[in-house]
Design an enzyme around this catalytic site. Structure first.
Site, PDB file in Angstrom:
ATOM      1  CB  CYS A  47      -0.945  -0.190   1.179  1.00 52.32           C
ATOM      2  SG  CYS A  47      -1.870   1.326   1.816  1.00 52.32           S
ATOM      3  CB  SER A  49      -0.062   3.679   4.135  1.00 53.47           C
ATOM      4  OG  SER A  49      -1.082   4.345   3.983  1.00 53.47           O
ATOM      5  CG  HIS A  52       2.958   7.622   3.070  1.00 51.02           C
ATOM      6  ND1 HIS A  52       3.198   8.418   2.043  1.00 51.02           N
ATOM      7  CD2 HIS A  52       1.371   7.479   2.956  1.00 51.02           C
ATOM      8  CE1 HIS A  52       2.231   8.819   1.395  1.00 51.02           C
ATOM      9  NE2 HIS A  52       1.081   8.401   1.737  1.00 51.02           N
ATOM     10  CG  HIS A  69      -0.845  -1.287   6.293  1.00 52.55           C
ATOM     11  ND1 HIS A  69       0.133  -0.832   5.330  1.00 52.55           N
ATOM     12  CD2 HIS A  69      -2.018  -0.663   5.974  1.00 52.55           C
ATOM     13  CE1 HIS A  69      -0.312  -0.121   4.622  1.00 52.55           C
ATOM     14  NE2 HIS A  69      -1.392  -0.015   4.869  1.00 52.55           N
ATOM     15  CB  CYS A 176      -4.619  -1.855   4.058  1.00 49.24           C
ATOM     16  SG  CYS A 176      -5.070  -0.074   3.812  1.00 49.24           S
TER      17      CYS A 176
END
Ligand code: CND
Ligand code: ZN
Ligand code: ZN
Length: 374
Positions: A47, A49, A52, A69, A176
């Site tokens: 993902c 994220s 990030h 995640h 997710c």
């Protein structure tokens, strides 16, 4: 299992410092303590994220850390007192928990458990220790679940037991991307039949928003992305119009307002950029428009308050508003009944060792979801 109670040595992708590629390492994973579950991760999606995290732009992350995640796996062993799952169960580790006891968990309108670790440093398990080490150094957890590890340890209240028939290489997306996007339309926006929606950002999460808007009966779904390669999939999943902000001389919110007369009923920001956050708010109609923020950004933005004074609603959502332990198993069962098809989001499947290749595909806009297999 023969490994129960013992330290397991296995592979994990470690981010040693911000901005560096992930490094595949042999790590030690300690046995679960009371109230914890050790899971053998079988598959994990990538993902944005996680990107990030790797870049150092995700709040509350401490390096070195094992990201990831969006995983699915099988319970290897459980700590004392665990009753919700047993060894051999198929599970999805949850990036936000559901303790079932706090006031947010008891509120039917909310999914943000107060044990949620975004409220505090999230790099350790609830007892403030880590289960991971490598070369004699402590390695930190990410949102407690760190799915870029062959084995991971999570609190019992951050695990959802799923149907034994679920294919783990597909349902990892319920950890997710699919749940987050689909739920943003269904739970956070509560999209009404016949409405008009705009979705900014057509990655794995944004395309899941498109699927949610379609399932809710929206009659017009306008997909917005600067990468036109995303448009074919968006149309396949339910978008009625696809537009590229770079094709217009004027701001995209003005284009959307002209296309719809007064602005859309629901807009979704699924990029994580200040410009698209402001544009998505401004593109929903004054009076009743609802803008839902999903994208993650580590800086501040400023807006014209008149956008809200005129009646728009601006809200955000984490993990699609689902109360995860009770909702994710039901979503997986609906998937097995073929009520929706998030498999269409999986463009690449790679062996775990190619995790950095998976991130390069994502950054280059060439993948929707890459699933890594251990
Ligand atoms: P992914 O990179 O797959 O998709 C982002 C899309 O945005 C790409 O298709 C880009 O081309 C597009 N894009 C970039 N800039 C613009 C722009 N200026 N205008 C329009 N489109 C643009 O990312 P993802 O789908 O994995 O994640 C999307 C965001 O959602 C990201 O910020 C991630 O951190 C966040 C998120 C939130 C949550 C939550 O619970 N709220 C959970 N997971 C991810
Ligand atoms: Zn709770
Ligand atoms: Zn995510």
């Amino acid at each position: 299992m023969a490994t129960a109670g013992k330290v397991i040595r296995c592979r994990a992708a470690v981010a040693w410092a911000p901005g560096k590629p992930l490094s595949i390492e042999e790590v030690e994973v300690a046995p679960p303590k009371a109230g914890e579950v050790r899971i053998k991760i079988v598959a994990t999606g990538i993902c944005l994220s996680d990107d990030h995290v790797i870049k150092g732009s995700m709040p509350n992350v401490e390096f070195p850390v094992i990201p990831g995640h969006e995983g699915a796996g099988i319970v290897e062993s459980t700590g004392e007192g665990v009753t919700a799952v047993k060894p051999g169960d198929k599970v999805i580790p949850l990036a936000i928990p559901q303790c079932g006891e706090c006031s947010f968990c008891r509120n039917p309108e909310s999914n943000f458990c107060q044990k949620f670790h975004f409220c505090e440093p999230q790099h350790l398990l609830p007892d403030k220790t880590s289960r991971f080490s490598c070369k004699g150094k402590q390695i930190n957890h990410f949102v407690w679940i760190s799915t870029f590890a062959e084995y991971t340890v999570v609190p019992e209240y951050a695990v959802a037991k799923i149907d034994a028939a679920a294919p783990l290489d597909k349902v990892c997306l319920f950890g997710c991307g699919f749940s987050t996007g689909y739920g943003a339309a269904i739970n956070a926006a509560k999209v009404k039949p016949g409405s008009t929606c705009a979705v900014f950002g057509l990655g794995g999460v944004g395309l899941s928003v498109v699927m949610g808007c379609k399932a809710a009966g929206a009659s017009r779904i306008i997909a917005v992305d600067i990468n036109r390669d995303k448009f074919a999939k968006a149309k396949q999943l339910g978008a009625t119009d696809c537009i590229n902000p770079r094709d217009f001389q004027k701001p995209i919110q003005e284009v959307l307002t002209e296309m719809t007369g007064q602005g859309v009923d629901y807009s979704f920001e699924v990029v994580g950029h200040p410009d698209t956050m402001i544009a998505s708010l401004a593109s929903c109609n004054m009076n009743t428009g609802v803008c839902v923020m999903i994208g993650v950004l580590d800086s501040k933005i400023s807006i014209d308050p008149m956008l809200l004074v005129t009646g728009r609603t601006w809200k955000g959502t984490t993990f699609g508003g689902w109360k995860p332990r009770e909702s994710i198993p039901k979503l997986v069962s609906s998937y097995l009944e073929k009520k929706f098809d998030p498999d269409l989001l999986i463009t690449h499947t790679l062996p775990f060792a190619k995790v950095n290749e998976g991130f390069e595909l994502l950054r280059a806009g060439k993948s929707i979801r890459t699933v890594l297999l251990f």
